[in-house]
Design a protein around this motif. Structure first.
Motif, PDB file in Angstrom:
ATOM      1  N   VAL A   1       0.853  -1.188   0.000  1.00 21.01           N
ATOM      2  CA  VAL A   1       0.000   0.000   0.000  1.00 21.01           C
ATOM      3  C   VAL A   1       0.888   1.236   0.000  1.00 21.01           C
ATOM      4  N   LEU A   2       0.936   1.924  -1.125  1.00 23.14           N
ATOM      5  CA  LEU A   2       1.809   3.084  -1.273  1.00 23.14           C
ATOM      6  C   LEU A   2       1.208   4.338  -0.655  1.00 23.14           C
ATOM      7  N   SER A   3      -0.104   4.430  -0.661  1.00 23.79           N
ATOM      8  CA  SER A   3      -0.790   5.537  -0.005  1.00 23.79           C
ATOM      9  C   SER A   3      -2.224   5.121   0.247  1.00 23.79           C
ATOM     10  N   ALA A   4      -2.874   5.823   1.128  1.00 17.03           N
ATOM     11  CA  ALA A   4      -4.282   5.559   1.449  1.00 17.03           C
ATOM     12  C   ALA A   4      -4.923   6.874   1.835  1.00 17.03           C
ATOM     13  N   TRP A   5      -6.150   7.064   1.403  1.00 17.18           N
ATOM     14  CA  TRP A   5      -6.816   8.309   1.758  1.00 17.18           C
ATOM     15  C   TRP A   5      -8.294   8.063   2.000  1.00 17.18           C
ATOM     16  N   SER A   6      -8.881   8.976   2.736  1.00 20.20           N
ATOM     17  CA  SER A   6     -10.302   8.900   3.049  1.00 20.20           C
ATOM     18  C   SER A   6     -10.948  10.221   2.669  1.00 20.20           C
ATOM     19  N   GLY A   7     -12.048  10.141   1.930  1.00 15.45           N
ATOM     20  CA  GLY A   7     -12.781  11.342   1.541  1.00 15.45           C
ATOM     21  C   GLY A   7     -14.203  11.297   2.069  1.00 15.45           C
ATOM     22  N   LEU A   8     -14.772  12.460   2.315  1.00 13.96           N
ATOM     23  CA  LEU A   8     -16.140  12.554   2.828  1.00 13.96           C
ATOM     24  C   LEU A   8     -17.103  12.771   1.668  1.00 13.96           C
ATOM     25  N   ARG A   9     -18.066  11.886   1.532  1.00 15.29           N
ATOM     26  CA  ARG A   9     -19.082  12.049   0.496  1.00 15.29           C
ATOM     27  C   ARG A   9     -20.189  12.974   1.005  1.00 15.29           C
TER      28      ARG A   9
ATOM     29  N   ALA B   1      -0.183  17.567  -3.082  1.00 15.31           N
ATOM     30  CA  ALA B   1      -1.478  16.878  -3.020  1.00 15.31           C
ATOM     31  C   ALA B   1      -2.392  17.232  -4.176  1.00 15.31           C
ATOM     32  N   ARG B   2      -2.468  18.524  -4.550  1.00 20.59           N
ATOM     33  CA  ARG B   2      -3.469  18.935  -5.531  1.00 20.59           C
ATOM     34  C   ARG B   2      -2.895  19.358  -6.880  1.00 20.59           C
ATOM     35  N   ARG B   3      -1.722  20.009  -6.921  1.00 18.46           N
ATOM     36  CA  ARG B   3      -1.168  20.421  -8.218  1.00 18.46           C
ATOM     37  C   ARG B   3      -0.489  19.232  -8.889  1.00 18.46           C
ATOM     38  N   ILE B   4       0.339  18.529  -8.182  1.00 15.65           N
ATOM     39  CA  ILE B   4       0.826  17.231  -8.637  1.00 15.65           C
ATOM     40  C   ILE B   4       0.239  16.200  -7.677  1.00 15.65           C
ATOM     41  N   ARG B   5       0.140  14.952  -8.086  1.00 16.74           N
ATOM     42  CA  ARG B   5      -0.606  13.971  -7.286  1.00 16.74           C
ATOM     43  C   ARG B   5       0.312  12.980  -6.569  1.00 16.74           C
ATOM     44  N   LEU B   6       1.520  13.400  -6.262  1.00 11.29           N
ATOM     45  CA  LEU B   6       2.495  12.469  -5.705  1.00 11.29           C
ATOM     46  C   LEU B   6       2.059  11.890  -4.370  1.00 11.29           C
ATOM     47  N   SER B   7       1.419  12.686  -3.524  1.00 10.50           N
ATOM     48  CA  SER B   7       1.005  12.163  -2.223  1.00 10.50           C
ATOM     49  C   SER B   7      -0.074  11.100  -2.363  1.00 10.50           C
ATOM     50  N   PHE B   8      -0.874  11.167  -3.435  1.00  6.41           N
ATOM     51  CA  PHE B   8      -1.902  10.150  -3.661  1.00  6.41           C
ATOM     52  C   PHE B   8      -1.308   8.887  -4.284  1.00  6.41           C
ATOM     53  N   LEU B   9      -0.197   9.027  -4.974  1.00  2.00           N
ATOM     54  CA  LEU B   9       0.412   7.885  -5.641  1.00  2.00           C
ATOM     55  C   LEU B   9       1.392   7.145  -4.753  1.00  2.00           C
ATOM     56  N   ASN B  10       2.144   7.882  -3.937  1.00  3.60           N
ATOM     57  CA  ASN B  10       3.150   7.249  -3.084  1.00  3.60           C
ATOM     58  C   ASN B  10       3.522   8.228  -1.984  1.00  3.60           C
ATOM     59  N   ALA B  11       3.030   7.978  -0.778  1.00  2.00           N
ATOM     60  CA  ALA B  11       3.243   8.911   0.328  1.00  2.00           C
ATOM     61  C   ALA B  11       4.722   9.035   0.679  1.00  2.00           C
ATOM     62  N   GLN B  12       5.455   7.923   0.640  1.00  2.00           N
ATOM     63  CA  GLN B  12       6.872   7.978   0.959  1.00  2.00           C
ATOM     64  C   GLN B  12       7.641   8.761  -0.095  1.00  2.00           C
ATOM     65  N   ALA B  13       7.302   8.572  -1.372  1.00  3.55           N
ATOM     66  CA  ALA B  13       7.959   9.332  -2.436  1.00  3.55           C
ATOM     67  C   ALA B  13       7.670  10.823  -2.292  1.00  3.55           C
TER      68      ALA B  13
ATOM     69  N   ALA C   1       0.696  11.937   6.831  1.00  2.00           N
ATOM     70  CA  ALA C   1       0.227  10.907   7.766  1.00  2.00           C
ATOM     71  C   ALA C   1      -1.225  10.553   7.479  1.00  2.00           C
ATOM     72  N   SER C   2      -2.001  11.520   6.983  1.00  2.00           N
ATOM     73  CA  SER C   2      -3.397  11.240   6.612  1.00  2.00           C
ATOM     74  C   SER C   2      -3.494  10.537   5.269  1.00  2.00           C
ATOM     75  N   MET C   3      -2.370  10.415   4.565  1.00  2.00           N
ATOM     76  CA  MET C   3      -2.326   9.719   3.288  1.00  2.00           C
ATOM     77  C   MET C   3      -1.704   8.335   3.427  1.00  2.00           C
ATOM     78  N   GLY C   4      -1.654   7.819   4.651  1.00  2.00           N
ATOM     79  CA  GLY C   4      -1.165   6.467   4.866  1.00  2.00           C
ATOM     80  C   GLY C   4       0.316   6.363   5.142  1.00  2.00           C
ATOM     81  N   LEU C   5       1.009   7.487   5.323  1.00  2.00           N
ATOM     82  CA  LEU C   5       2.440   7.418   5.632  1.00  2.00           C
ATOM     83  C   LEU C   5       2.623   6.850   7.036  1.00  2.00           C
ATOM     84  N   PRO C   6       3.405   5.779   7.185  1.00  2.00           N
ATOM     85  CA  PRO C   6       3.594   5.186   8.509  1.00  2.00           C
ATOM     86  C   PRO C   6       4.274   6.147   9.472  1.00  2.00           C
ATOM     87  N   PRO C   7       3.973   6.053  10.763  1.00  2.00           N
ATOM     88  CA  PRO C   7       4.601   6.942  11.739  1.00  2.00           C
ATOM     89  C   PRO C   7       6.103   6.707  11.791  1.00  2.00           C
ATOM     90  N   GLY C   8       6.839   7.777  11.994  1.00  2.00           N
ATOM     91  CA  GLY C   8       8.293   7.668  12.094  1.00  2.00           C
ATOM     92  C   GLY C   8       9.012   7.686  10.764  1.00  2.00           C
TER      93      GLY C   8
END
Length: 754
Positions: free
Chosen positions: A391-399, A552-564, A599-606
């Motif tokens: 899992v490279l990233s994870a996110w939660s959105g409110l509908r 997050a919004r101009r380029i989508r790197l945080s959605f594709l890979n939080a560590q990257a 961290a809200s995009m699935g980046l592990p702590p530390g």
């Protein structure tokens, strides 16, 4: 006999059949998506357009209290709905202002399933329950889907989606449903759905589980880059004359004393703390899941009309799916559907649907992530190991689901939109989904013209209005970019497909790489086509004000890979600091805020940023290189950093660890070469670093590794279990009291995008 064959009746029948066949063949050959032709008449780049700076917009907002400077509409909310309303109203000649508390598309609009769809499941609901409202929703969405793909052709495209079939009776059922879906689209259909044999299905989607597979049915829907689409809407509104400002929050609504009618709002710039009033003839509440907050500001006794529901998605590496085929699992373990889609070079899977509280940054729950992985495992081939560590990233959105006040349960939640005008004149547009944003905006502006007695210069033109970046774009534009600027093909295609003809401007900001090839386009992260020039463009041309705005919004790197994204963060902050003249303290604060966001995009702590290059980054490192001196921190990473590197590089174990495991295994096995599951669990609990392993974690890993039915384990299997447990231990933990309540989803809400 010959006379009968050449009779008039026979010739008429043959001629009619031939004409019908020819007409059918002509229709078939000319069916499908007609890609809008480019309006450019030359291969030369289009004339550059630089939007007015943010300060110009802020000054215009402040000047609205002067005589004759009042806005026709003040739109609160810069997501898909608010931006769509701004484009519609500004293109009609109205004087429009838009403010957004955070960043454009910072909420639900950037966290969708990325689909532009009519809704196959909505159609099922309409047919099975004779629900005319759902039928109308499908018809409207299919119409809007066609417009969506034509007004922003570089940001959206059709995507074939496969429904695997494992029961013979499902063949006519799915076929009839998808053909009805095609029929409802009519002449606006993309491509006709079709059946595939088992062999063809496995050829197109080799990762699919083949046990019991009968065949597959493929239908077509659209896919887009949601936050880039949102930015295209914002910039199109600016081009049409709208005034927009992100990071500007409404703190109160301004009402006239006599009638209590809303005449504007008081706002605060979150970046400077400045406050001022904005005057407008009408205020539109387009804040999505936050609609009730503004309605309560208007009327403290307001009854909520929005019931938020969170949907979690995960991003997996690209080897989980083919690049040109998505997959829909229509029957998960609890009745929901899961989409499994290629997107921006990776694979996204989702979604869940759970009751939620309205928060600015909803967190993906670990339980939801594991549920998605379990469902993914069920329909992928058993020889594909579905791992939590993938899992490279994870996110939660409110509908923004509209709540029916008369409904006794969540079954009353629908995806239709609702337009509401309060007694004080606050016009609220809530609900809906990405696909129908344009129709929602048109209805909203029509209502605003009626309620606020506005005088537009023209009618609605958004069905034909092409968004910024579309006019000079063609599907082969990336070739010109690569030839003129010496870009890598992957980078050129990325720029073309995410910025349209604005890619030429980005390339003009690109620095030389100093290499023989590519000549321009320094990447922000290895393996991803995002380049440094995009950061400059985001600041100069798209009002990016924070590091999170960019990653997050101009380029989508945080959605594709939080560590990257974390790895690229120092360079992003450095570039933005040069553009916006940030102090050292501001740079530090931006880094901390962006790390917290990841961290809200699935980046592990530390997690810590990894250095992307050995090249010296400053004068001190240049001298260290010349003198042959290396700092201790760079030469010898800490133990904690080493442990993290083991996890994120997927390395199994460090030097000596496997030998230690082998010794412990042999001692526990007492001369045997295998261990029973309970003995293996007790051995694991006794190993250093594994003391926190719970029985639930152990059972989860056995199932994930495919060892659930094993009566005993060999040493190699034991090592694999330990490696999987290590990934689980480093995954974000969730407590029982934070456990998510998952509900069975009515089909009108399941599936599809926001």
């Amino acid at each position: 006999m010959l006379r009968k064959l050449v009779s008039r009746r026979t010739l008429a029948a043959v001629g009619g059949a031939t004409a019908l066949s020819a007409a059918g063949g002509y229709y078939f050959l000319n069916s499908g998506p007609s890609y809008p032709p480019s309006t450019k008449e030359t291969r030369r780049p289009p004339q550059p357009w630089t939007p007015p700076p943010r300060e110009h917009h802020l000054d215009a907002l402040k000047a609205s209290t002067n005589p004759g400077e009042e806005f026709d509409l003040l739109i609160v909310g810069g997501g898909a709905t608010g931006a769509g309303v701004a484009v519609d109203a500004a293109s009609r000649g109205l004087k429009v202002a838009l403010v957004e508390r955070d960043d454009f598309s910072s909420g639900t609009s950037s966290k969708s399933t990325k689909l532009v769809h009519g809704g196959v499941r909505y159609l099922q609901k309409a047919v099975m329950e004779l629900d005319y409202e759902q039928y109308k929703l499908v018809r409207e969405a299919l119409h809007e889907r066609k417009i969506f793909l034509q007004t922003a052709p570089y940001l959206s495209a059709m995507l074939p989606i496969m429904l695997p079939i494992y029961k013979y009776w499902q063949v006519p059922y799915y076929w009839a449903g998808c053909k009805m879906y095609d029929l409802l689209a009519g002449k606006e259909n993309m491509e006709s759905s079709y059946l595939m044999s088992k062999g063809k299905a496995l050829e197109a989607f080799p990762m699919l589980k083949q046990d019991g597979l009968v065949g597959a049915l493929v239908y077509y829907d659209g896919q887009h880059n949601d936050s880039r689409m949102n930015m295209a809407l914002i910039m199109t509104a600016v081009q049409q004359g709208a005034i927009v400002a992100n990071h500007v929050e409404v703190t109160s609504l301004d009402k006239n004393g006599a009638a209590g009618h809303i005449q504007g709002a008081r706002v605060r710039d979150a970046l400077t703390g400045q406050e001022w009033n904005i005057r407008a003839k009408g205020v539109v509440n387009a804040t999505g899941p936050f609609s009730d907050a503004l309605l309560t500001m208007d009327n403290p006794n307001h009854t909520p009309i929005v019931q938020p529901s969170s949907g979690t998605h995960i991003t997996l590496p690209n080897y989980y799916s083919p690049r040109t085929m998505g997959l829909l699992d229509p029957a998960t373990s609890d009745g929901r559907v899961i989409f499994f889609l290629p997107w921006q070079g990776n694979t996204i899977a989702g979604t869940t649907d759970s009751p939620a509280e309205v928060t600015a940054t909803p967190l993906p729950q670990e339980e939801e992530i594991r549920w998605i992985l379990e469902e993914v495992r069920h329909y992928l081939s058993p020889d594909i190991k579905v791992r939590r560590g993938d899992v490279l990233s994870a996110w939660s959105g409110l509908r923004p689901l509209v709540r029916n006040p008369n409904a006794a349960s969540t079954e009353g939640l629908v995806r239709n939109h609702m337009i509401h005008v309060s007694d004080s004149g606050l016009l609220t547009i809530a609900g809906g989904k990405w696909t129908t944003y344009r129709a929602m905006a048109e209805e909203t502006v029509d209502k605003a013209i009626e309620v606020f007695n506005l005088q537009p210069k023209r009618g609605c033109v958004t069905e034909e209005l092409r968004l910024i970046g579309s006019d000079g774009w063609s599907r082969n534009m990336y070739i010109g970019l690569a030839q003129r600027y010496g870009l890598e093909t992957e980078v050129a295609k990325h720029l073309s497909e995410n910025y349209g003809d604005r890619a030429w401007t980005i390339c003009s900001y690109a620095n030389s790489t100093g290499k023989a090839w590519p000549l321009h386009g320094i990447r922000l992260a290895p393996g991803y086509p995002f380049i440094e020039a995009e950061v400059r463009y985001a600041v100069r041309n798209e009002y990016a004000q924070t590091a999170v705005d960019v990653i997050a919004r101009r380029i989508r790197l945080s959605f594709l890979n939080a560590q990257a994204a974390l790895d690229a963060l120092p360079r992003v902050v450095e570039i933005m600091a040069g553009e916006l003249h940030w102090s050292a303290a501001r740079q530090k604060a931006e880094t901390a805020a962006a790390t917290a966001f990841l961290a809200s995009m699935g980046l592990p702590p530390g997690a810590r940023p990894r250095r992307l290059s050995d090249a010296p980054r400053n004068v001190v490192e240049c001298f260290e290189g010349v003198l042959g001196v290396k700092r201790a921190a760079a030469a010898a990473p800490s133990a904690a950093g080493h442990a993290q590197e083991i996890v994120y590089s997927r390395a199994q174990f460090g030097a000596g660890e496997v030998e230690a495991l082998q010794g412990a295994f042999a001692k526990r096995a007492a001369g045997a070469d295998r261990l029973a599951p309970q003995d293996a669990y007790e051995l694991v609990r006794g190993l250093p670093g594994y003391e926190e392993v719970r029985p639930k974690d152990y059972e989860y890993v056995l199932e994930e590794a495919g060892f659930k039915a094993n009566k005993d384990f060999s040493f190699d299997e034991f090592v694999e279990i330990c490696a999987e447990l290590r990934e689980v231990l480093f995954a974000p933990a969730y407590s029982g009291k934070d456990k998510v309540q998952r509900m069975r989803i009515p089909v009108e809400k399941s599936g599809g995008g926001v």
